[in-house]
Design an enzyme around this catalytic site. Structure first.
Site: not given
Ligand code: KDG
Ligand code: MG
Length: 407
Positions: A38, A123, A148, A160, A215, A217, A241, A267, A288, A317, A321, A344, A407
């Protein structure tokens, strides 16, 4: 021996960019692999087109392990998301060919089904609790047993992972197309104050049964992650996560000392070595990783088998994407391995379905890869030609004082 006749790199953008590898054997059997990274898609397309596909022509399509080791070791430059996504695509395509030639769905070649279906999580997100509530209710009505939850933090701008609408999809899905990186703000103190109340509200609203996930992140320091895990304990999360960036695997020791909230990480990782300390010391509960970024079925299975020795489960994951080809590969693996945890699932939109014809199914919170031979995915060139590549960047985050943040 069945030699590889051709290997084509296909880039299409049905609502978001996907890189697909199509390998054809001398007898005309076609295999597909997902190489989508991605926001950096063309780097993998070039790596495949300019450096990998010329090496594949004439190799025996059945020698999957040997081809994996050849591409991994002989490049000299090991690991990394670009290399491992390219190897993943070759690996998936060769497994697809082998299973199609056998006339079996891939999971049969991986040892057969270990369960009736694959538990998936969906989600839900919202700009406030009312929106989040609507989003969670919609997912539960669709039959999901695991959801989630992501929510905006009062006093912070867009974040995000929080959908712009109650549909619960990412604001960046599709990623911001034809534009440069969008910057967002981040304030860990506000987030840490806000989040436990969100899960307290969620349990009061939806009761004890739904499996709830979150998540973080990669945005917290280890001690902040430890505090969050501890504060969330009363709300019985399925997992927290990416609570902290895990390049420093030892950092998870500190988190683990303070909380029994289950942890999921991986991920952004691409190699079994990225997981060694995390798994060996049982510092996480779920791997993950994605099949698309860890060297395919061969690479990810190796990680899952290692995890099984330490009672760590899978949690592949599966955002949008990961292409439908990558999703199918993950589902075959999920069905076959013993230490499966959860998968997921963010359904791709209708445009993606025009390009990728899939045989996997969803019902009542569970998925199944289907019983078509191989991965069970076909690629429609005519449809793909209507969706050319469009540059798209993932967002960036800065702290209130302007410092670049994870992020
Ligand atoms: O490309 C980045 C995304 O796949 C990611 O940010 C998605 O955090 C994510 C998730 O848990 O699916
Ligand atoms: Mg994630």
């Amino acid at each position: 021996m069945t030699t590889i006749r051709s290997a084509e790199v296909l880039v299409s953008s049905p609502s978001r960019n996907f890189v697909t590898l199509r390998i054809t054997s001398e007898d005309g059997v076609v295999g597909l692999g997902d190489a989508t990274l991605n926001g950096r898609e063309l780097a993998v397309a070039s790596y495949l087109r300019d450096h990998v596909t010329p090496l594949l022509i004439g190799l025996d399509a059945h020698r999957i392990e040997d081809t994996w080791q050849f591409l991994y070791r002989s490049a000299y430059w090991r690991r990394g998301p670009v290399t491992m996504s390219a190897i993943a695509a070759v690996d998936m395509a060769l497994w697809d060919i082998k299973a199609r030639r056998a006339g079996m769905p891939l999971y049969q070649l991986l040892g057969g089904a270990s369960r009736a279906g694959v538990l998936v999580y969906a989600h839900a997100s919202g700009g406030d609790l009312a929106q989040l509530g609507d989003s969670v209710r919609a997912r539960l009505a669709e039959g999901y047993k695991a959801v989630r939850l992501q929510v905006a933090v009062p006093g912070m701008g867009s974040v995000y992972g929080v959908g712009a609408t109650v549909a619960g999809r990412y604001a960046y899905e599709p990623a911001k197309r034809a534009g440069l990186t969008v910057e967002e703000g981040w304030d860990s103190a506000r987030y840490l104050r806000h989040l436990p109340g969100v899960f307290e509200w969620a349990r009061a609203e939806f009761g004890p049964d739904p499996m709830l996930l979150h998540d973080a992140h990669h945005r917290l320091t280890p001690i902040q992650a430890a505090r969050l895990g501890r504060d969330l304990e009363p709300y019985d999360l399925f997992w927290l996560e990416d609570c902290t960036p895990a390049e420093n695997q030892e950092a998870l020791r500190l988190v683990r000392q303070h909380t029994v909230t289950p942890l999921a990480i991986g991920e952004v990782m691409n190699s079994i070595h990225d997981f060694r300390t995390l798994i060996q010391e049982q510092l996480i509960d779920y791997v993950r990783a994605s099949v698309t970024h860890t060297g395919g079925i061969t690479g990810l299975r190796r990680i899952f088998d290692f995890a099984a020795l330490h009672q760590v489960k899978s949690g592949s994951h599966g955002p949008t994407d990961i292409s439908p080809v990558g999703m199918a590969a993950a589902l075959h693996l999920d069905l076959a391995i013993h230490n499966f945890g959860i998968q997921e699932y963010m359904a791709h939109d209708a445009l993606a379905a025009e390009v990728f014809r899939t045989s996997y199914t969803y019902a009542d919170g569970m998925m199944h890869p289907g019983n078509a031979p191989g991965l069970g995915v076909d690629y429609d060139d005519e449809a793909a030609s209507r969706f050319p590549y469009e540059a798209a960047y993932l967002p960036a985050a800065r702290l209130v004082d302007g410092t670049v943040h994870d992020w």
